[in-house]
Design an enzyme around this catalytic site. Sequence first.
Site, PDB file in Angstrom:
ATOM      1  N   LYS A 138       2.767   2.026   2.715  1.00  0.00           N
ATOM      2  CA  LYS A 138       2.853   2.556   4.056  1.00  0.00           C
ATOM      3  C   LYS A 138       4.296   2.551   4.593  1.00  0.00           C
ATOM      4  O   LYS A 138       4.546   3.588   5.444  1.00  0.00           O
ATOM      5  CB  LYS A 138       2.212   1.521   4.903  1.00  0.00           C
TER       6      LYS A 138
ATOM      7  N   SER B 283       0.831  -1.281  -0.156  1.00  0.00           N
ATOM      8  CA  SER B 283       0.150  -0.058  -0.120  1.00  0.00           C
ATOM      9  C   SER B 283       0.668   1.324  -0.039  1.00  0.00           C
ATOM     10  O   SER B 283       0.318   2.277   0.021  1.00  0.00           O
ATOM     11  CB  SER B 283      -0.853  -0.136   1.345  1.00  0.00           C
TER      12      SER B 283
ATOM     13  N   ARG C  59      16.796   2.558   2.240  1.00  0.00           N
ATOM     14  CA  ARG C  59      17.144   3.333   3.299  1.00  0.00           C
ATOM     15  C   ARG C  59      18.360   4.083   3.020  1.00  0.00           C
ATOM     16  O   ARG C  59      18.727   5.155   3.766  1.00  0.00           O
ATOM     17  CB  ARG C  59      17.386   2.308   4.339  1.00  0.00           C
TER      18      ARG C  59
ATOM     19  N   HIS D 108      13.863  -2.656   0.585  1.00  0.00           N
ATOM     20  CA  HIS D 108      13.878  -2.010   1.678  1.00  0.00           C
ATOM     21  C   HIS D 108      15.076  -1.357   2.114  1.00  0.00           C
ATOM     22  O   HIS D 108      15.230  -0.099   2.235  1.00  0.00           O
ATOM     23  CB  HIS D 108      13.227  -2.535   2.637  1.00  0.00           C
TER      24      HIS D 108
ATOM     25  N   GLU E  95      18.414  -4.185  13.909  1.00  0.00           N
ATOM     26  CA  GLU E  95      17.558  -5.325  13.548  1.00  0.00           C
ATOM     27  C   GLU E  95      17.388  -6.325  14.812  1.00  0.00           C
ATOM     28  O   GLU E  95      18.279  -6.614  15.539  1.00  0.00           O
ATOM     29  CB  GLU E  95      18.327  -6.368  12.441  1.00  0.00           C
TER      30      GLU E  95
END
Lengths: 165, 165, 165
Positions: free
Chosen positions: A13, A11, A54, A50, A62
């Site tokens: 997000k 989506s 970043r 991802h 993590e």
Amino acid sequence: MKTLFIGGIKSGKSRLAEAFILEQAATEKPYYLATTEFFDDEMQARIQIHQQRRQDLFVTLEEPVKLFEAVQKCRGPVLIECVSMWLNNQLYHQIPEGDILQELDTVLQLTGNMVLVHNEVGLSVVADNRLARQFVDLSGKAAQLMGQHCDQVYFCSAGLKMKMK
Amino acid sequence: MKTLFIGGIKSGKSRLAEAFILEQAATEKPYYLATTEFFDDEMQARIQIHQQRRQDLFVTLEEPVKLFEAVQKCRGPVLIECVSMWLNNQLYHQIPEGDILQELDTVLQLTGNMVLVHNEVGLSVVADNRLARQFVDLSGKAAQLMGQHCDQVYFCSAGLKMKMK
Amino acid sequence: MKTLFIGGIKSGKSRLAEAFILEQAATEKPYYLATTEFFDDEMQARIQIHQQRRQDLFVTLEEPVKLFEAVQKCRGPVLIECVSMWLNNQLYHQIPEGDILQELDTVLQLTGNMVLVHNEVGLSVVADNRLARQFVDLSGKAAQLMGQHCDQVYFCSAGLKMKMK
């Protein structure tokens, strides 16, 4: 201030939450708390996307399980990416639901800027296996807890956000 | 006035609807019309949670099938909890879709304060069994009917509501 | 101007999109670009309902695969009904994801009034088969692309729309 970005798969997000915390934390580098533990090939591919995004914008930590400990270590704004995966990991390690929600509640009592990303997984028919139903229930309870404690809540779809709170 | 609370599983829609009708019906005790019929252990546990929350705030009626008759009996504001379960019961009793929607339409013509709770179940891929697809279609058609007749409609997620109408 | 109507199964998104484009295109008859390719009995029944509703209000084109070519042919406002089905057809014909999104991007660069209908399918637990997961991911990426290029985006549920952009 605490902010929740809730939405479906793909989506946008995560991207919206990243942009949000980077804008807020203009002068200090925010923490990126990645909760993913289990890697299959598909998951690995997602994680790499991802990570590329970043770059050098975040201090990355993590921690798939000990959320409270990890958030407490952060000395600045923190993006929790994502709560859904942490819940999934907790269930995998057979932590009782009450304890999971208790830990989330404790995290939400911490002061400081926090942005949480969470999947809304309940807008479908009831799943046909018990584990999925258990996850959907836990996920919704966690969402309600975050909805209650967060100052701002955004519902995400099509890469856009709607303000719920 | 008629108000619809629509949302996912564990979105907080029931709790929001209860708070809403209690606030509206400040001086008279509202009716709580429970539509649940089928009890397995999981369902029983959910029902008990709902019952505990209701306490002495509502006059509780239970009617899994004859919705119009039940609503007509109520001499005050009524919370229908929930329409999804009533649809499910109707399908189980093999009532034709047209008749189900016709009865819902008749309920929505009744005057008085009415708050309806309904699950949005269509925000997923198409289900792989025909019964689930039939339920999703019926559920969406019922939602559209309620969306049309209600004065206010709220979409719920994370224990929060967004006003759609 | 480009407008996206996104929502679940039987959310009323098609009906809302049709009403929207008809209101916008008051003086010229808009194009209705139907993307459905695969017909089973259930699908056939749905299509007939859609067709009855369209009557003589639209110039109807049918193109399940070559979206760009079809949209380019339209000499007026066009309703694309729906993008989800076109994605589904592309996957069926084993077009790579990158090429699909590239073609959608090219469509979104075209000038003129365009209304797109799309299913939000990601607000559920992760599907248990790879093809469904692939579709959910592609669908979400396509939604983000449309969300970015469209001037207006509406999220639909219960036959109602919420403005996201």
